[in-house]
Write a protein that holds these residues in place. Structure first.
Motif, PDB file in Angstrom:
ATOM      1  N   THR A 156       0.842  -1.205   0.000  1.00 42.36           N
ATOM      2  CA  THR A 156       0.000   0.000   0.000  1.00 42.36           C
ATOM      3  C   THR A 156       0.871   1.247   0.000  1.00 42.36           C
ATOM      4  O   THR A 156       0.563   2.223  -0.689  1.00 42.36           O
ATOM      5  N   GLN A 157       1.960   1.216   0.742  1.00 47.02           N
ATOM      6  CA  GLN A 157       2.876   2.355   0.763  1.00 47.02           C
ATOM      7  C   GLN A 157       3.485   2.582  -0.621  1.00 47.02           C
ATOM      8  O   GLN A 157       3.551   3.722  -1.093  1.00 47.02           O
ATOM      9  N   GLN A 158       3.893   1.492  -1.282  1.00 43.16           N
ATOM     10  CA  GLN A 158       4.464   1.613  -2.621  1.00 43.16           C
ATOM     11  C   GLN A 158       3.429   2.129  -3.613  1.00 43.16           C
ATOM     12  O   GLN A 158       3.725   2.995  -4.436  1.00 43.16           O
ATOM     13  N   ALA A 159       2.220   1.603  -3.530  1.00 39.31           N
ATOM     14  CA  ALA A 159       1.159   2.040  -4.446  1.00 39.31           C
ATOM     15  C   ALA A 159       0.821   3.517  -4.221  1.00 39.31           C
ATOM     16  O   ALA A 159       0.627   4.263  -5.182  1.00 39.31           O
ATOM     17  N   THR A 160       0.766   3.915  -2.965  1.00 42.20           N
ATOM     18  CA  THR A 160       0.485   5.322  -2.652  1.00 42.20           C
ATOM     19  C   THR A 160       1.593   6.227  -3.181  1.00 42.20           C
ATOM     20  O   THR A 160       1.324   7.295  -3.746  1.00 42.20           O
ATOM     21  N   ALA A 161       2.841   5.804  -3.041  1.00 40.48           N
ATOM     22  CA  ALA A 161       3.969   6.595  -3.536  1.00 40.48           C
ATOM     23  C   ALA A 161       3.895   6.743  -5.053  1.00 40.48           C
ATOM     24  O   ALA A 161       4.123   7.832  -5.599  1.00 40.48           O
ATOM     25  N   ILE A 162       3.541   5.676  -5.754  1.00 41.60           N
ATOM     26  CA  ILE A 162       3.439   5.726  -7.212  1.00 41.60           C
ATOM     27  C   ILE A 162       2.269   6.610  -7.631  1.00 41.60           C
ATOM     28  O   ILE A 162       2.396   7.430  -8.549  1.00 41.60           O
ATOM     29  N   LEU A 163       1.126   6.470  -6.959  1.00 45.12           N
ATOM     30  CA  LEU A 163      -0.030   7.324  -7.285  1.00 45.12           C
ATOM     31  C   LEU A 163       0.278   8.802  -7.019  1.00 45.12           C
ATOM     32  O   LEU A 163      -0.132   9.670  -7.797  1.00 45.12           O
ATOM     33  N   ALA A 164       0.996   9.074  -5.940  1.00 50.04           N
ATOM     34  CA  ALA A 164       1.382  10.465  -5.650  1.00 50.04           C
ATOM     35  C   ALA A 164       2.295  11.009  -6.742  1.00 50.04           C
ATOM     36  O   ALA A 164       2.153  12.156  -7.170  1.00 50.04           O
ATOM     37  N   ARG A 165       3.238  10.195  -7.209  1.00 48.69           N
ATOM     38  CA  ARG A 165       4.130  10.613  -8.308  1.00 48.69           C
ATOM     39  C   ARG A 165       3.318  10.886  -9.571  1.00 48.69           C
ATOM     40  O   ARG A 165       3.544  11.866 -10.262  1.00 48.69           O
ATOM     41  N   LEU A 166       2.389   9.977  -9.882  1.00 49.55           N
ATOM     42  CA  LEU A 166       1.567  10.162 -11.080  1.00 49.55           C
ATOM     43  C   LEU A 166       0.721  11.431 -10.987  1.00 49.55           C
ATOM     44  O   LEU A 166       0.572  12.160 -11.971  1.00 49.55           O
ATOM     45  N   ALA A 167       0.177  11.714  -9.807  1.00 44.64           N
ATOM     46  CA  ALA A 167      -0.600  12.942  -9.616  1.00 44.64           C
ATOM     47  C   ALA A 167       0.288  14.172  -9.790  1.00 44.64           C
ATOM     48  O   ALA A 167      -0.118  15.162 -10.422  1.00 44.64           O
ATOM     49  N   THR A 168       1.502  14.117  -9.267  1.00 46.78           N
ATOM     50  CA  THR A 168       2.435  15.234  -9.406  1.00 46.78           C
ATOM     51  C   THR A 168       2.814  15.429 -10.867  1.00 46.78           C
ATOM     52  O   THR A 168       2.865  16.559 -11.363  1.00 46.78           O
ATOM     53  N   ILE A 169       3.069  14.337 -11.575  1.00 50.76           N
ATOM     54  CA  ILE A 169       3.397  14.422 -12.999  1.00 50.76           C
ATOM     55  C   ILE A 169       2.219  15.007 -13.770  1.00 50.76           C
ATOM     56  O   ILE A 169       2.397  15.897 -14.613  1.00 50.76           O
ATOM     57  N   GLY A 170       1.016  14.537 -13.486  1.00 52.84           N
ATOM     58  CA  GLY A 170      -0.168  15.069 -14.159  1.00 52.84           C
ATOM     59  C   GLY A 170      -0.353  16.557 -13.900  1.00 52.84           C
ATOM     60  O   GLY A 170      -0.630  17.334 -14.824  1.00 52.84           O
ATOM     61  N   PHE A 171      -0.177  16.959 -12.653  1.00 46.88           N
ATOM     62  CA  PHE A 171      -0.318  18.376 -12.300  1.00 46.88           C
ATOM     63  C   PHE A 171       0.683  19.234 -13.066  1.00 46.88           C
ATOM     64  O   PHE A 171       0.323  20.250 -13.656  1.00 46.88           O
ATOM     65  N   HIS A 172       1.950  18.820 -13.072  1.00 43.54           N
ATOM     66  CA  HIS A 172       2.964  19.640 -13.744  1.00 43.54           C
ATOM     67  C   HIS A 172       2.849  19.584 -15.262  1.00 43.54           C
ATOM     68  O   HIS A 172       3.256  20.521 -15.950  1.00 43.54           O
ATOM     69  N   ALA A 173       2.292  18.511 -15.797  1.00 39.85           N
ATOM     70  CA  ALA A 173       2.010  18.470 -17.230  1.00 39.85           C
ATOM     71  C   ALA A 173       0.957  19.520 -17.578  1.00 39.85           C
ATOM     72  O   ALA A 173       1.081  20.231 -18.585  1.00 39.85           O
ATOM     73  N   VAL A 174      -0.056  19.640 -16.744  1.00 39.85           N
ATOM     74  CA  VAL A 174      -1.090  20.662 -16.969  1.00 39.85           C
ATOM     75  C   VAL A 174      -0.488  22.062 -16.813  1.00 39.85           C
ATOM     76  O   VAL A 174      -0.769  22.963 -17.618  1.00 39.85           O
ATOM     77  N   VAL A 175       0.355  22.258 -15.803  1.00 40.36           N
ATOM     78  CA  VAL A 175       1.007  23.554 -15.613  1.00 40.36           C
ATOM     79  C   VAL A 175       1.844  23.903 -16.847  1.00 40.36           C
ATOM     80  O   VAL A 175       1.801  25.037 -17.342  1.00 40.36           O
ATOM     81  N   ALA A 176       2.609  22.940 -17.350  1.00 44.46           N
ATOM     82  CA  ALA A 176       3.437  23.190 -18.539  1.00 44.46           C
ATOM     83  C   ALA A 176       2.567  23.523 -19.745  1.00 44.46           C
ATOM     84  O   ALA A 176       2.874  24.452 -20.507  1.00 44.46           O
ATOM     85  N   TRP A 177       1.471  22.788 -19.908  1.00 47.84           N
ATOM     86  CA  TRP A 177       0.569  23.045 -21.026  1.00 47.84           C
ATOM     87  C   TRP A 177      -0.028  24.452 -20.919  1.00 47.84           C
ATOM     88  O   TRP A 177      -0.033  25.210 -21.901  1.00 47.84           O
ATOM     89  N   PHE A 178      -0.527  24.825 -19.741  1.00 44.59           N
ATOM     90  CA  PHE A 178      -1.066  26.178 -19.563  1.00 44.59           C
ATOM     91  C   PHE A 178       0.019  27.234 -19.749  1.00 44.59           C
ATOM     92  O   PHE A 178      -0.243  28.317 -20.264  1.00 44.59           O
ATOM     93  N   ALA A 179       1.241  26.930 -19.332  1.00 42.77           N
ATOM     94  CA  ALA A 179       2.339  27.885 -19.509  1.00 42.77           C
ATOM     95  C   ALA A 179       2.612  28.109 -20.997  1.00 42.77           C
ATOM     96  O   ALA A 179       2.847  29.251 -21.418  1.00 42.77           O
ATOM     97  N   VAL A 180       2.568  27.044 -21.797  1.00 50.20           N
ATOM     98  CA  VAL A 180       2.770  27.195 -23.249  1.00 50.20           C
ATOM     99  C   VAL A 180       1.655  28.052 -23.840  1.00 50.20           C
ATOM    100  O   VAL A 180       1.917  28.980 -24.624  1.00 50.20           O
ATOM    101  N   GLU A 181       0.429  27.759 -23.470  1.00 52.18           N
ATOM    102  CA  GLU A 181      -0.700  28.528 -24.007  1.00 52.18           C
ATOM    103  C   GLU A 181      -0.634  29.991 -23.558  1.00 52.18           C
ATOM    104  O   GLU A 181      -0.892  30.908 -24.342  1.00 52.18           O
TER     105      GLU A 181
END
Length: 184
Positions: free
Chosen positions: A100-125
């Motif tokens: 569960t700890q490993q899964a939570t760590a991976i989900l947190a990383r994926l959420a962080t990656i998703g968030f910064h992908a959106v930030v980068a996309w909005f920054a380009v626009e």
């Protein structure tokens, strides 16, 4: 050489390259942040002396201070990502099992990656939109205000993908050279 030995060598080479990216980009981000902070302090110092001694303000100080603050803020956040030193509350996760700890760590990383992908996309626009405008005092492109957000988000995306790789393989990243053993 056996196939397993070759795979381990390739993995170590890739891990070393990823660690090198983190180290080089850490130095670059830190250097830019420190230089821009020093510039910001110097410019504001000139403004204070100008007002106090000569009774004169410089209209360009505010624009440079805002752009400088953006660089310092978003690059400092990149340093936090590189060292994986986010503020988090691990109480409930630490009570869970290892999987569960490993899964939570991976989900947190994926959420962080998703968030910064959106930030980068909005920054380009936003960069594209603000490119139409100029600052009122220095006549710089308004898009310069978004450049540190864009570069910071991309750097954090790369950094988080590296950390995600290490989390998915279940291995700790290779230690940074020069760290005392207790920090590894």
């Amino acid at each position: 050489m056996s196939a397993a030995g070759g795979a381990n060598g390739d993995r170590r080479t890739l891990d070393g390259a990823l660690r090198s990216y983190l180290d080089v980009s850490r130095r670059l981000v830190l250097g830019v942040s420190v230089a821009v902070l020093a510039l910001m302090v110097a410019i504001n110092g000139v403004a204070i002396v100008g007002r106090g001694v000569f009774g004169r303000s410089f209209v360009w100080v505010q624009e440079i201070s805002i752009v400088s603050a953006m660089w310092v803020y978003f690059f400092a956040y990149g340093l936090i990502a590189k060292d994986d030193e986010y503020i988090r509350v691990d109480l409930f996760v630490s009570l869970a099992g290892r999987r569960t700890q490993q899964a939570t760590a991976i989900l947190a990383r994926l959420a962080t990656i998703g968030f910064h992908a959106v930030v980068a996309w909005f920054a380009v626009e936003t960069w594209r939109f603000l490119g139409l405008f100029r600052t009122s005092v220095l006549d710089w492109p308004e898009s310069l205000f978004v450049l540190p957000i864009l570069l910071g988000a991309i750097d954090i995306l790369v950094t988080e993908c590296i950390h995600l790789r290490w989390a998915l393989t279940g291995r700790a990243p290779p230690p940074r050279p020069g760290l005392p053993a207790e920090e590894i």
